[in-house]
Motif scaffolding. Sequence first.
Motif, PDB file in Angstrom:
ATOM      1  N   UNK A   1       0.846  -1.203   0.000  1.00 38.34           N
ATOM      2  CA  UNK A   1       0.000   0.000   0.000  1.00 38.34           C
ATOM      3  C   UNK A   1       0.878   1.249   0.000  1.00 38.34           C
ATOM      4  N   UNK A   2       1.928   1.237   0.816  1.00 39.06           N
ATOM      5  CA  UNK A   2       2.786   2.414   0.910  1.00 39.06           C
ATOM      6  C   UNK A   2       3.536   2.684  -0.393  1.00 39.06           C
ATOM      7  N   UNK A   3       3.923   1.629  -1.069  1.00 34.41           N
ATOM      8  CA  UNK A   3       4.564   1.781  -2.380  1.00 34.41           C
ATOM      9  C   UNK A   3       3.603   2.486  -3.339  1.00 34.41           C
ATOM     10  N   UNK A   4       2.352   2.051  -3.339  1.00 31.56           N
ATOM     11  CA  UNK A   4       1.367   2.663  -4.231  1.00 31.56           C
ATOM     12  C   UNK A   4       1.060   4.103  -3.838  1.00 31.56           C
ATOM     13  N   UNK A   5       1.022   4.387  -2.543  1.00 31.51           N
ATOM     14  CA  UNK A   5       0.841   5.767  -2.096  1.00 31.51           C
ATOM     15  C   UNK A   5       1.975   6.642  -2.622  1.00 31.51           C
ATOM     16  N   UNK A   6       3.200   6.142  -2.494  1.00 29.44           N
ATOM     17  CA  UNK A   6       4.370   6.916  -2.953  1.00 29.44           C
ATOM     18  C   UNK A   6       4.327   7.121  -4.462  1.00 29.44           C
ATOM     19  N   UNK A   7       3.918   6.108  -5.195  1.00 29.71           N
ATOM     20  CA  UNK A   7       3.865   6.204  -6.656  1.00 29.71           C
ATOM     21  C   UNK A   7       2.868   7.255  -7.128  1.00 29.71           C
ATOM     22  N   UNK A   8       1.826   7.465  -6.346  1.00 26.80           N
ATOM     23  CA  UNK A   8       0.756   8.375  -6.758  1.00 26.80           C
ATOM     24  C   UNK A   8       0.773   9.723  -6.041  1.00 26.80           C
ATOM     25  N   UNK A   9       1.676   9.900  -5.091  1.00 26.42           N
ATOM     26  CA  UNK A   9       1.715  11.120  -4.282  1.00 26.42           C
ATOM     27  C   UNK A   9       2.536  12.217  -4.951  1.00 26.42           C
ATOM     28  N   UNK A  10       2.250  13.424  -4.535  1.00 24.32           N
ATOM     29  CA  UNK A  10       3.020  14.611  -4.933  1.00 24.32           C
ATOM     30  C   UNK A  10       3.493  15.271  -3.651  1.00 24.32           C
ATOM     31  N   UNK A  11       4.601  15.995  -3.700  1.00 28.66           N
ATOM     32  CA  UNK A  11       5.154  16.652  -2.505  1.00 28.66           C
ATOM     33  C   UNK A  11       4.078  17.403  -1.739  1.00 28.66           C
ATOM     34  N   UNK A  12       3.957  17.072  -0.452  1.00 21.65           N
ATOM     35  CA  UNK A  12       3.071  17.819   0.424  1.00 21.65           C
ATOM     36  C   UNK A  12       1.589  17.476   0.340  1.00 21.65           C
ATOM     37  N   UNK A  13       1.179  16.581  -0.572  1.00 22.87           N
ATOM     38  CA  UNK A  13      -0.259  16.289  -0.659  1.00 22.87           C
ATOM     39  C   UNK A  13      -0.669  15.235   0.377  1.00 22.87           C
ATOM     40  N   UNK A  14      -1.969  14.978   0.425  1.00 22.27           N
ATOM     41  CA  UNK A  14      -2.497  14.043   1.416  1.00 22.27           C
ATOM     42  C   UNK A  14      -1.943  12.633   1.245  1.00 22.27           C
ATOM     43  N   UNK A  15      -1.697  12.202   0.012  1.00 20.63           N
ATOM     44  CA  UNK A  15      -1.145  10.863  -0.196  1.00 20.63           C
ATOM     45  C   UNK A  15       0.256  10.758   0.392  1.00 20.63           C
ATOM     46  N   UNK A  16       1.048  11.822   0.275  1.00 19.66           N
ATOM     47  CA  UNK A  16       2.393  11.789   0.848  1.00 19.66           C
ATOM     48  C   UNK A  16       2.321  11.750   2.374  1.00 19.66           C
ATOM     49  N   UNK A  17       1.339  12.446   2.947  1.00  9.99           N
ATOM     50  CA  UNK A  17       1.157  12.381   4.397  1.00  9.99           C
ATOM     51  C   UNK A  17       0.733  10.975   4.831  1.00  9.99           C
ATOM     52  N   UNK A  18      -0.143  10.334   4.047  1.00 10.66           N
ATOM     53  CA  UNK A  18      -0.523   8.949   4.327  1.00 10.66           C
ATOM     54  C   UNK A  18       0.667   8.015   4.171  1.00 10.66           C
ATOM     55  N   UNK A  19       1.516   8.287   3.173  1.00  6.88           N
ATOM     56  CA  UNK A  19       2.733   7.501   2.954  1.00  6.88           C
ATOM     57  C   UNK A  19       3.632   7.570   4.189  1.00  6.88           C
TER      58      UNK A  19
ATOM     59  N   UNK B   1      12.935   1.238  -4.102  1.00  9.11           N
ATOM     60  CA  UNK B   1      12.981   0.423  -5.328  1.00  9.11           C
ATOM     61  C   UNK B   1      13.630  -0.924  -5.052  1.00  9.11           C
ATOM     62  N   UNK B   2      14.689  -0.933  -4.254  1.00  7.99           N
ATOM     63  CA  UNK B   2      15.339  -2.200  -3.888  1.00  7.99           C
ATOM     64  C   UNK B   2      14.362  -3.102  -3.144  1.00  7.99           C
ATOM     65  N   UNK B   3      13.523  -2.499  -2.291  1.00 10.60           N
ATOM     66  CA  UNK B   3      12.520  -3.273  -1.548  1.00 10.60           C
ATOM     67  C   UNK B   3      11.541  -3.945  -2.509  1.00 10.60           C
ATOM     68  N   UNK B   4      11.119  -3.234  -3.532  1.00 13.65           N
ATOM     69  CA  UNK B   4      10.172  -3.807  -4.499  1.00 13.65           C
ATOM     70  C   UNK B   4      10.804  -4.996  -5.223  1.00 13.65           C
ATOM     71  N   UNK B   5      12.079  -4.864  -5.618  1.00 13.93           N
ATOM     72  CA  UNK B   5      12.761  -5.989  -6.266  1.00 13.93           C
ATOM     73  C   UNK B   5      12.901  -7.172  -5.316  1.00 13.93           C
TER      74      UNK B   5
END
Length: 180
Positions: A26-44, A144-148
């Motif tokens: 879930x956190x990987x997906x949050x990071x992939x879709x987040x922008x600096x300072x937005x709510x997704x980055x805060x959730x990340x 990225x290393x974690x995903x691999x």
Amino acid sequence: MQAERGPRYSGVAMLLHWLIAVAVIVNWQLAENARDGDNLMQLHAATGITILALTVLRILWRLVHRPPPLAPTLHRWERVLAHVTHAVFYILLIALPLLGWIGYSVEGKGIDVFGLLRVGALPVQQGGHDAAEGVFEIHETLGSAMIYLIGLHIVGALKHTLWDKDGNLWRMLPFGTPKA
């Protein structure tokens, strides 16, 4: 250290494993879709702190409750790969949230953990977003290393399930028949 009975991990170890696994994805997906300072980055960031807490619990549990031994049918290279993979997982599960927290701290920010608690900034030199950028780049590279590594872990589970048919996957699930 207390040994687990049989070839299966304890229910607590399984629960922590799967909670951490889901939280990481879930956190990987949050990071992939987040922008600096937005709510997704805060959730990340909040999810990262949660992963850190769950990982500390998992390590403490593992220190007291020894995991079941690896199957005697594994080749030496499989045993070495299993131990190295798990060690790197634990390193990344600690390092990634800490680096994110350090990055936020360099910016002079704490982390709001789902409105339940606020984790303050660490005592590091503050320098704003530009100063934190290097920390966040390392964080991203290790992410990225974690995903691999997750991919390698899944391939290993599939190999043992579909090719070797040794029941190894069932060691971390409350159903199925582990044969180890």
